[in-house]
Design a protein around this motif. Structure first.
Motif, PDB file in Angstrom:
ATOM      1  N   ILE A  76      25.535 -11.457 -16.320  1.00 36.97           N
ATOM      2  CA  ILE A  76      24.548 -10.669 -17.889  1.00 36.97           C
ATOM      3  C   ILE A  76      23.640 -11.043 -16.226  1.00 36.97           C
ATOM      4  N   CYS A  77      22.567  -9.931 -16.406  1.00 35.51           N
ATOM      5  CA  CYS A  77      21.204 -10.516 -15.234  1.00 35.51           C
ATOM      6  C   CYS A  77      20.158 -11.082 -16.259  1.00 35.51           C
ATOM      7  N   ALA A  78      19.427 -11.675 -15.408  1.00 38.76           N
ATOM      8  CA  ALA A  78      18.520 -11.792 -16.698  1.00 38.76           C
ATOM      9  C   ALA A  78      16.981 -11.768 -15.536  1.00 38.76           C
ATOM     10  N   VAL A  79      15.700 -11.936 -16.230  1.00 42.46           N
ATOM     11  CA  VAL A  79      14.511 -12.349 -15.193  1.00 42.46           C
ATOM     12  C   VAL A  79      13.090 -12.959 -15.765  1.00 42.46           C
ATOM     13  N   SER A  80      12.807 -13.995 -14.871  1.00 40.37           N
ATOM     14  CA  SER A  80      11.874 -14.198 -15.278  1.00 40.37           C
ATOM     15  C   SER A  80      10.383 -14.122 -15.097  1.00 40.37           C
ATOM     16  N   PRO A  81       9.729 -13.135 -16.057  1.00 34.72           N
ATOM     17  CA  PRO A  81       8.331 -12.180 -16.146  1.00 34.72           C
ATOM     18  C   PRO A  81       6.962 -13.435 -15.025  1.00 34.72           C
ATOM     19  N   GLY A  91       4.991 -17.876 -17.486  1.00 32.13           N
ATOM     20  CA  GLY A  91       4.536 -18.845 -17.113  1.00 32.13           C
ATOM     21  C   GLY A  91       5.982 -20.026 -17.038  1.00 32.13           C
ATOM     22  N   TYR A  92       6.536 -19.103 -17.149  1.00 31.71           N
ATOM     23  CA  TYR A  92       7.890 -20.548 -16.830  1.00 31.71           C
ATOM     24  C   TYR A  92       8.376 -19.532 -16.781  1.00 31.71           C
ATOM     25  N   ASN A  93      10.251 -20.449 -17.591  1.00 35.72           N
ATOM     26  CA  ASN A  93      11.765 -19.357 -17.628  1.00 35.72           C
ATOM     27  C   ASN A  93      11.931 -18.414 -18.522  1.00 35.72           C
ATOM     28  N   LYS A  94      11.071 -18.165 -19.109  1.00 42.10           N
ATOM     29  CA  LYS A  94      10.796 -17.280 -20.485  1.00 42.10           C
ATOM     30  C   LYS A  94      12.254 -16.075 -19.287  1.00 42.10           C
ATOM     31  N   LEU A  95      13.229 -16.329 -20.431  1.00 44.85           N
ATOM     32  CA  LEU A  95      14.283 -15.195 -19.752  1.00 44.85           C
ATOM     33  C   LEU A  95      13.889 -13.579 -20.585  1.00 44.85           C
ATOM     34  N   ILE A  96      13.947 -12.541 -19.862  1.00 48.00           N
ATOM     35  CA  ILE A  96      14.464 -11.548 -20.862  1.00 48.00           C
ATOM     36  C   ILE A  96      15.895 -10.709 -20.348  1.00 48.00           C
ATOM     37  N   PHE A  97      16.457 -10.900 -20.630  1.00 50.02           N
ATOM     38  CA  PHE A  97      18.408 -10.129 -20.427  1.00 50.02           C
ATOM     39  C   PHE A  97      18.648  -9.339 -20.650  1.00 50.02           C
ATOM     40  N   GLY A  98      19.469  -8.384 -19.118  1.00 54.67           N
ATOM     41  CA  GLY A  98      20.293  -7.294 -19.338  1.00 54.67           C
ATOM     42  C   GLY A  98      21.075  -7.264 -20.322  1.00 54.67           C
ATOM     43  N   ALA A  99      21.825  -6.038 -20.716  1.00 51.84           N
ATOM     44  CA  ALA A  99      22.602  -5.737 -21.454  1.00 51.84           C
ATOM     45  C   ALA A  99      24.327  -7.151 -21.165  1.00 51.84           C
ATOM     46  N   GLY A 100      24.098  -6.453 -19.851  1.00 49.99           N
ATOM     47  CA  GLY A 100      25.370  -7.203 -19.508  1.00 49.99           C
ATOM     48  C   GLY A 100      26.582  -6.697 -18.937  1.00 49.99           C
ATOM     49  N   THR A 101      27.338  -6.464 -18.316  1.00 45.46           N
ATOM     50  CA  THR A 101      28.406  -5.904 -17.716  1.00 45.46           C
ATOM     51  C   THR A 101      29.970  -6.357 -17.582  1.00 45.46           C
ATOM     52  N   ARG A 102      30.676  -5.614 -18.472  1.00 45.16           N
ATOM     53  CA  ARG A 102      31.698  -6.275 -19.072  1.00 45.16           C
ATOM     54  C   ARG A 102      33.104  -6.105 -18.007  1.00 45.16           C
ATOM     55  N   LEU A 103      33.419  -6.943 -16.615  1.00 48.68           N
ATOM     56  CA  LEU A 103      34.283  -6.599 -16.243  1.00 48.68           C
ATOM     57  C   LEU A 103      35.389  -7.131 -16.348  1.00 48.68           C
ATOM     58  N   ALA A 104      36.369  -5.958 -15.744  1.00 46.56           N
ATOM     59  CA  ALA A 104      37.888  -7.223 -16.042  1.00 46.56           C
ATOM     60  C   ALA A 104      38.752  -6.534 -14.588  1.00 46.56           C
ATOM     61  N   VAL A 105      39.701  -7.425 -14.508  1.00 48.64           N
ATOM     62  CA  VAL A 105      40.319  -7.484 -13.285  1.00 48.64           C
ATOM     63  C   VAL A 105      41.698  -7.811 -13.633  1.00 48.64           C
ATOM     64  N   HIS A 106      42.165  -6.402 -13.170  1.00 50.08           N
ATOM     65  CA  HIS A 106      43.457  -7.015 -14.000  1.00 50.08           C
ATOM     66  C   HIS A 106      45.282  -6.684 -12.597  1.00 50.08           C
ATOM     67  N   PRO A 107      45.645  -7.616 -12.444  1.00 44.84           N
ATOM     68  CA  PRO A 107      46.817  -7.731 -11.354  1.00 44.84           C
ATOM     69  C   PRO A 107      47.197  -6.630 -10.588  1.00 44.84           C
TER      70      PRO A 107
END
Lengths: 111, 113
Positions: free
Chosen positions: A86-91, A95-111
């Motif tokens: 998840i990527c998040a930014v502090s605008p 004035g402080y670390n109020k976070l706005i989040f992205g929707a996320g990237t779901r990663l699957a790593v297979h053997p």
């Protein structure tokens, strides 16, 4: 349009591959954060950065303030890297670390 | 050092009941943030508190939701008269200062029957 956009939404890789997850944002920020969330589990903060590049083990995060873009790279990926990133930014306006989040990237790593 | 502790991990309530979610910040942290993650959605900011003060509650629903962070004890997120739409994962984070990295708890999964 969301203030924080991530791509891709889903990512499947073979063990050992180099992985890149991208994040673009549309607001002025004081910092950008990369977080990791495992299924059913908690959230771990991976990086907080406001310029340049940071490295921790096999993880590298970069940010380009002018282009409002950040990337998270995973070298030599492993199945245990499977998680939602998840990527998040502090605008600046917050004035402080109020976070706005992205929707996320779901990663699957297979053997 | 213990991390951010949230309890309970899972909470089941019937419609109309009250839900109380607790968050103990990391030692030395006096800033607490609550976030909500609805099913299949991203995280959303709810409220930011500093000991005994609510700094920003712009993300809190106007009714039924309240938060506190007393001088002694954990921060509490309280949801009165819960409805099915309150089912979500609620995460707490803490930091030592307003511009320092936030450390997250494992969350409380709230299910409404």
């Amino acid at each position: 349009k969301n203030e924080v956009e991530q791509s891709p939404q889903n990512l499947t890789a073979q063990e050992g591959e180099f992985i890149t997850i991208n994040c673009s944002y549309s607001v002025g920020i004081s910092a950008l954060h990369w977080l990791q969330q495992h299924p059913g589990g908690g959230i771990v903060s991976l990086f907080m950065l406001s310029s340049g590049k940071k490295k921790h083990g096999r993880l590298i995060a970069t940010i380009n303030i002018q282009e409002k873009h950040s990337s998270l790279h995973i070298t030599a990926s492993h199945p245990r890297d499977s998680a939602v990133y998840i990527c998040a930014v502090s605008p600046i306006s917050g004035g402080y670390n109020k976070l706005i989040f992205g929707a996320g990237t779901r990663l699957a790593v297979h053997p | 050092n213990a991390g951010v502790m949230q309890n309970p991990r899972h909470l089941v309530r019937r419609r109309g009941q009250e839900a109380r979610l607790r968050c103990s910040p990391m030692k030395g942290h006096s800033h607490v943030y609550w976030y909500r993650q609805l099913p299949e959605e991203g995280l959303k900011f709810m409220v930011y508190l500093q000991k005994e003060n609510i700094i920003d509650e712009s993300g809190m629903p106007k009714e039924r939701f309240s938060a506190e962070f007393p001088k002694e004890g954990p921060s509490i997120l309280r949801i009165q008269q819960v409805v099915r739409g309150d089912s979500a994962a609620y995460f707490c984070a803490s930091s030592s200062n307003r511009d320092q990295p936030q450390h997250f708890g494992d969350g409380t999964r709230l299910s409404i029957l």
